[in-house]
Design an enzyme around this catalytic site. Structure first.
Site, mmCIF file in Angstrom:
data_model
loop_
_atom_site.group_PDB
_atom_site.id
_atom_site.type_symbol
_atom_site.label_atom_id
_atom_site.label_comp_id
_atom_site.label_asym_id
_atom_site.label_seq_id
_atom_site.Cartn_x
_atom_site.Cartn_y
_atom_site.Cartn_z
ATOM 1 N N ASP A 11 -8.358 2.792 -2.214
ATOM 2 C CA ASP A 11 -6.958 3.126 -1.965
ATOM 3 C C ASP A 11 -6.840 3.404 -0.460
ATOM 4 O O ASP A 11 -7.845 3.599 0.224
ATOM 5 C CB ASP A 11 -6.602 4.375 -2.784
ATOM 6 C CG ASP A 11 -5.254 4.955 -2.414
ATOM 7 O OD1 ASP A 11 -4.266 4.186 -2.391
ATOM 8 O OD2 ASP A 11 -5.180 6.177 -2.146
ATOM 9 N N ASP A 13 -3.620 5.249 1.386
ATOM 10 C CA ASP A 13 -2.957 6.511 1.742
ATOM 11 C C ASP A 13 -3.597 7.691 1.028
ATOM 12 O O ASP A 13 -3.646 7.743 -0.204
ATOM 13 C CB ASP A 13 -1.465 6.439 1.395
ATOM 14 C CG ASP A 13 -0.739 5.439 2.271
ATOM 15 O OD1 ASP A 13 -1.013 5.407 3.482
ATOM 16 O OD2 ASP A 13 0.099 4.678 1.748
ATOM 17 N N GLY A 54 6.958 2.820 -0.996
ATOM 18 C CA GLY A 54 7.997 3.390 -0.141
ATOM 19 C C GLY A 54 9.409 3.042 -0.579
ATOM 20 O O GLY A 54 10.288 3.908 -0.658
ATOM 21 N N GLU A 56 10.396 2.095 -3.513
ATOM 22 C CA GLU A 56 10.627 2.730 -4.820
ATOM 23 C C GLU A 56 10.932 4.218 -4.637
ATOM 24 O O GLU A 56 11.757 4.795 -5.350
ATOM 25 C CB GLU A 56 9.397 2.552 -5.709
ATOM 26 C CG GLU A 56 9.142 1.111 -6.168
ATOM 27 C CD GLU A 56 8.462 0.221 -5.131
ATOM 28 O OE1 GLU A 56 8.204 0.690 -3.996
ATOM 29 O OE2 GLU A 56 8.192 -0.953 -5.451
ATOM 30 N N HIS A 80 13.623 1.047 4.857
ATOM 31 C CA HIS A 80 12.175 0.916 4.643
ATOM 32 C C HIS A 80 11.537 0.060 5.741
ATOM 33 O O HIS A 80 10.435 0.379 6.217
ATOM 34 C CB HIS A 80 11.867 0.323 3.269
ATOM 35 C CG HIS A 80 10.402 0.263 2.975
ATOM 36 N ND1 HIS A 80 9.651 -0.882 3.149
ATOM 37 C CD2 HIS A 80 9.530 1.227 2.576
ATOM 38 C CE1 HIS A 80 8.389 -0.616 2.854
ATOM 39 N NE2 HIS A 80 8.289 0.640 2.501
ATOM 40 N N LYS A 83 11.353 2.241 8.752
ATOM 41 C CA LYS A 83 10.326 3.267 8.519
ATOM 42 C C LYS A 83 8.924 2.696 8.746
ATOM 43 O O LYS A 83 8.060 3.355 9.316
ATOM 44 C CB LYS A 83 10.462 3.835 7.100
ATOM 45 C CG LYS A 83 9.437 4.889 6.739
ATOM 46 C CD LYS A 83 8.325 4.296 5.895
ATOM 47 C CE LYS A 83 7.129 5.204 5.767
ATOM 48 N NZ LYS A 83 6.048 4.596 4.981
ATOM 49 N N THR A 120 -3.767 -1.079 -2.754
ATOM 50 C CA THR A 120 -2.822 -0.072 -2.279
ATOM 51 C C THR A 120 -1.384 -0.435 -2.616
ATOM 52 O O THR A 120 -1.067 -1.616 -2.796
ATOM 53 C CB THR A 120 -2.958 0.099 -0.749
ATOM 54 O OG1 THR A 120 -2.007 1.067 -0.301
ATOM 55 C CG2 THR A 120 -2.714 -1.208 -0.013
ATOM 56 N N ASN A 126 1.065 -1.562 7.286
ATOM 57 C CA ASN A 126 0.553 -0.193 7.416
ATOM 58 C C ASN A 126 -0.968 -0.162 7.386
ATOM 59 O O ASN A 126 -1.599 0.597 8.118
ATOM 60 C CB ASN A 126 1.102 0.682 6.277
ATOM 61 C CG ASN A 126 2.596 0.922 6.394
ATOM 62 O OD1 ASN A 126 3.211 0.586 7.404
ATOM 63 N ND2 ASN A 126 3.178 1.504 5.359
HETATM 64 MG MG MG Z 1 -3.438 7.421 -2.330
#
Ligand code: MG
Length: 234
Positions: A11, A13, A54, A56, A80, A83, A120, A126
């Site tokens: 993953d 984040d 994001g 969602e 988004h 962002k 992810t 990102n």
């Molecule tokens: Mg995570």
């Protein structure tokens, strides 16, 4: 489990890096720039993290807190996108290091010939920004595949993103371990039949990780041999 460990699936984040606070600040700046009177504090953001992805997350917040707002589809798309620009700019400035043990575990796995992959709900932009900032760009080549937001429309806890990775790397779930930081991540990986090891993050500490094969505060003292041992017992 008889199958030897052949792949680690990460993953991003909260697992590779403590990115969520940067995401929160980037959301707030994007709202402000768009003239939208929303501001997400830490307590609210922790609750909002129950919604993966994001776009969602913005949509879920609007439905709960500003249901009368019109033009929501365009708002979600535009805010988004902005962002993501703000977030990647902040990450590229170098303010989001890998979490303890992450770089070493990756190195150990590469030295042992394991396959590395990313699963992810965040965008590829990102992920690229994070790898550029932490590996000088060389990190992109470490991973066999990146399954990101656009690759799996149903976000975690749906297992689709993990199934996409398994299909791409051509391995059975039983040959892999997933590394996650959240209950949604645990549900997604186990839903695809993959054993999960958790490093709790600032926004998930204290959450319920039922179903995980092991839970650590971080991967600072976790070795590849530890992961092999956990995998054998899972
Ligand atoms: Mg995570």
């Amino acid at each position: 489990m008889v199958e030897p460990l052949r792949a680690l699936i990460f993953d991003v984040d909260g697992t590779l890096a403590e990115t969520e606070e940067v995401h929160r600040l980037a959301f707030n700046r994007a709202f402000e720039e768009a003239g939208i009177p929303w501001s997400w504090d830490r307590t609210l953001y922790r609750a909002l993290l129950a919604v993966s992805g994001g776009k969602e997350r913005i949509r879920a917040y609007a439905a709960d807190h500003d249901p009368g707002r019109t033009g929501i589809d365009a708002l979600v798309r535009d805010v988004h996108a902005r962002k993501t620009e703000i977030y990647t700019g902040m990450v590229r400035e170098g303010g989001v290091p890998f979490r303890p043990g992450v770089a070493r575990l990756i190195e150990e796995a590469r030295a042992a010939g394991l396959i590395l992959a990313v699963a992810t709900t965040t965008t590829r932009a990102n992920v690229d920004a994070l790898l550029d900032a932490n590996t000088g760009g060389t990190g992109h080549g470490w991973f066999a595949t990146f399954a990101c937001a656009d690759d799996a429309p149903p976000k975690k806890p749906d297992p689709m993103v993990y199934r996409v990775v398994l299909e791409r790397i051509g391995l059975p779930a039983s040959a892999c371990i997933a590394l996650e930081d959240s209950p949604n991540g645990v549900a997604a990986a186990t839903g695809a039949g993959i054993a999960v090891v958790v490093s709790t993050s600032v926004y998930t500490d204290g959450d319920d990780f039922t179903g995980a094969a092991a839970v650590f505060p971080d991967f600072g003292s976790v070795t590849l041999d530890d992961l092999r041992s956990i995998h054998t017992k899972a």
